[in-house]
Scaffold this active site. Structure first.
Site, short mmCIF file in Angstrom:
data_model
loop_
_atom_site.label_atom_id
_atom_site.label_comp_id
_atom_site.label_asym_id
_atom_site.label_seq_id
_atom_site.Cartn_x
_atom_site.Cartn_y
_atom_site.Cartn_z
N GLU A 287 -20.43 24.87 3.57
CA GLU A 287 -21.84 25.15 3.26
C GLU A 287 -22.68 24.93 4.50
OE1 GLU A 287 -23.16 22.61 0.04
OE2 GLU A 287 -21.38 23.07 -1.14
N ARG A 291 -32.15 22.44 6.60
CA ARG A 291 -33.25 21.45 6.66
C ARG A 291 -32.88 20.35 7.65
NH1 ARG A 291 -29.95 19.97 2.29
NH2 ARG A 291 -28.98 17.97 2.76
C1 MV4 Z 1 -14.27 20.96 -1.59
C2 MV4 Z 1 -13.38 19.85 -1.69
C3 MV4 Z 1 -12.03 20.11 -1.57
N1 MV4 Z 1 -11.58 21.37 -1.38
N2 MV4 Z 1 -13.78 22.19 -1.37
C4 MV4 Z 1 -18.26 18.60 -2.68
C5 MV4 Z 1 -19.63 18.81 -2.18
C6 MV4 Z 1 -19.69 20.20 -1.73
N3 MV4 Z 1 -20.53 20.29 -0.58
C7 MV4 Z 1 -18.28 20.60 -1.46
N4 MV4 Z 1 -17.46 19.56 -2.01
C8 MV4 Z 1 -16.13 19.59 -1.90
N5 MV4 Z 1 -15.59 20.80 -1.67
C9 MV4 Z 1 -12.47 22.37 -1.28
N6 MV4 Z 1 -12.00 23.60 -1.09
C10 MV4 Z 1 -13.94 18.58 -1.91
C11 MV4 Z 1 -15.30 18.45 -2.02
C12 MV4 Z 1 -15.78 17.12 -2.21
C13 MV4 Z 1 -16.54 16.49 -1.23
C14 MV4 Z 1 -16.92 17.13 -0.06
C15 MV4 Z 1 -17.69 16.50 0.90
C16 MV4 Z 1 -18.08 15.19 0.69
C17 MV4 Z 1 -17.72 14.53 -0.44
C18 MV4 Z 1 -16.97 15.16 -1.42
C19 MV4 Z 1 -16.60 14.48 -2.58
C20 MV4 Z 1 -15.86 15.10 -3.52
C21 MV4 Z 1 -15.45 16.42 -3.34
#
Ligand code: MV4
Length: 446
Positions: A287, A291
């Site tokens: 993502e 900001r």
């Molecule tokens: C993911 C992931 C694992 N695999 N995408 C959570 C917030 C959002 N910005 C994206 N997130 C995640 N995406 C894939 N393909 C795990 C998370 C995620 C996570 C990511 C960043 C910081 C903390 C997190 C906590 C749980 C899951």
């Protein structure tokens, strides 16, 4: 340069923006709800306007009230801070339609990055590595099955309008895919009014590493290095570091070159943060945030650069004061986000602060709008202070953070200072050996 800046925010970030404005010689206008009449951001501003009752939707999210406050005070620019209206493309558009500058990216780029599918498509097309997954939206279960079979289970179904962890469902195997797909779609429709979803391979033990980028209106794009934001609980970050314990200078340079080239082609402007998952030595973009972020101070400390000043200058049409070769990374910085919460249960603890003593000394920074006698209102985010330290090495920074946490005194409300003390004392944290899952296990196990 701007004549007067209205700051459409509250708390520590409103103070942070005021400080940059002061140093640039630009007068400020604070806006506030009735609950914030006594707040520090109101006291320190040159002018203030009450924009509504306590609930944010009636005050800090009240676009007509904020635009009116800007008009009557003669502000020619609005800084949205983070949260509230900071990533609202319609607001940015209306600010510009009223003849003022929005201190941030164009409404078009805010809207593009707000649609997580469009963001991935744009970045992927510009050569930024992505998590393997669907090519755009997944319209039906058959497509979801085919993509999942291609990338391999487990997979995640994510909402196009989600982000920050909202609207995600894991499918461990083919048997669980139908339910995950159906639930993700209906939750996305209910939460965002948009049922578009996409699919990604689920990474099971990534770090969350983000890259700070800045672009001016003259085609200059630079990066200010990465932050490791893996230490989070329920998608709320508790502690961030710059640089990441997992990266070296070569990895940072490589990522920075790819990202800045992409944003140059995109014609992006102002501050942005690219979020990546990092696992097995590979980055995957997930993502982009359009900001200024809460954790920007750790980047400021290792770069020695005022990022809010740069945001304001760029929005006024000036060129970036720094080329990539001027940006050097010195030492290590850590930020602890201190909230008014019970450190064991995370239940918010609004109330009156009777004693406030902030730590100081070499390499210690406190960004906070607290003061002795202040009443922490129950209506808003519970973060009350950011404690940031900078030191030559990561070990020195950890020791400095332990010392500064020890010096910090807040009486009258509970805070998460004791939890931060346990985190920085933990061997896994000290070793830099953690993923996005470590903190939740650590908190659960104590
Ligand atoms: C993911 C992931 C694992 N695999 N995408 C959570 C917030 C959002 N910005 C994206 N997130 C995640 N995406 C894939 N393909 C795990 C998370 C995620 C996570 C990511 C960043 C910081 C903390 C997190 C906590 C749980 C899951």
């Amino acid at each position: 340069m701007f004549q007067k800046i209205l700051i459409a925010n509250r708390g520590e970030i409103a103070l942070r923006i005021q400080r940059a404005c002061r140093e640039l010689g630009i007068p400020t206008v604070a806006v506030h709800s009735t609950a914030d009449a006594e707040a520090m951001h109101v006291r320190l501003a040159d002018e203030s306007v009450c924009i509504g009752p306590p609930p944010a939707r009636d005050s800090y999210l009240n676009i007509p009230a904020i635009l009116s406050a800007a008009s009557i005070t003669g502000a020619d620019a609005i800084h949205p801070g983070y949260g509230f209206l900071s990533e609202n493309a319609r607001f940015a558009d209306m600010v510009e339609a009223h003849g003022m500058a929005f201190i941030g990216p164009s409404p078009e780029h805010i809207a593009m990055m707000g649609d997580k599918i469009a963001a991935k498509e744009a970045m992927g097309a510009l050569g930024v590595p992505l998590v393997p997954g669907s090519d755009g939206a997944v319209a039906d279960l058959e497509t979801a099955r085919a993509v999942a079979a291609r990338v391999g289970y487990p997979v995640l179904i994510k909402a196009a309008a989600g982000g920050g962890g909202r609207g995600m469902k894991v499918a461990q195997d083919a048997a669980g895919l139908e339910e995950a797909f159906r639930v993700a779609r209906s939750e996305a429709a209910a939460a965002f009014g948009n049922d578009a979803v996409y699919l990604e391979k689920y990474l099971d033990r990534p770090r969350h590493i983000e890259l700070q980028v800045f672009a001016d209106a003259h085609g200059n794009v630079v990066h200010f290095g990465e932050r490791d934001c893996s230490l989070q609980r329920r998608h709320q970050k508790l502690l961030e570091e710059a640089g990441s314990p997992a990266l070296n200078a070569a990895a940072r340079d490589g990522l920075g070159r790819t990202a800045t080239a992409a944003l140059r082609k995109l014609g992006y402007r102002n501050a942005g943060t690219l979020e990546f998952l990092y696992q097995d030595g590979q980055f995957a973009f997930i993502e982009m945030n359009t900001r200024l972020q809460v954790e920007h101070p750790v980047t400021e400390m290792v770069c020695g650069i005022d990022l809010v000043r740069e945001q304001i200058r760029i929005a006024a049409g000036a060129e970036l004061d720094y080329g990539q070769e001027d940006i050097r990374f010195t030492g290590h910085a850590i930020e602890c986000r201190i909230t008014a919460e019970d450190p064991a249960t995370f239940v918010p603890t609004p109330g009156r602060v009777s004693v406030f003593h902030a730590p100081g000394g070499l390499g210690v920074r406190v960004d906070s709008a607290l003061y002795a006698g202040y009443f922490v209102p129950p209506y808003y985010d519970s973060m009350v202070a950011k404690l940031i330290v900078h030191a030559p090495t990561r070990i020195d920074a950890i020791n400095r953070m332990r010392r500064a946490l020890d010096e910090f005194v807040v009486v009258g409300i509970q805070t998460t200072i004791p939890l931060h003390q346990r985190i920085v004392d933990a061997p896994e944290f000290q070793a830099g050996d953690y993923t996005i899952h470590w903190l939740e296990r650590f908190v659960g196990s104590h």
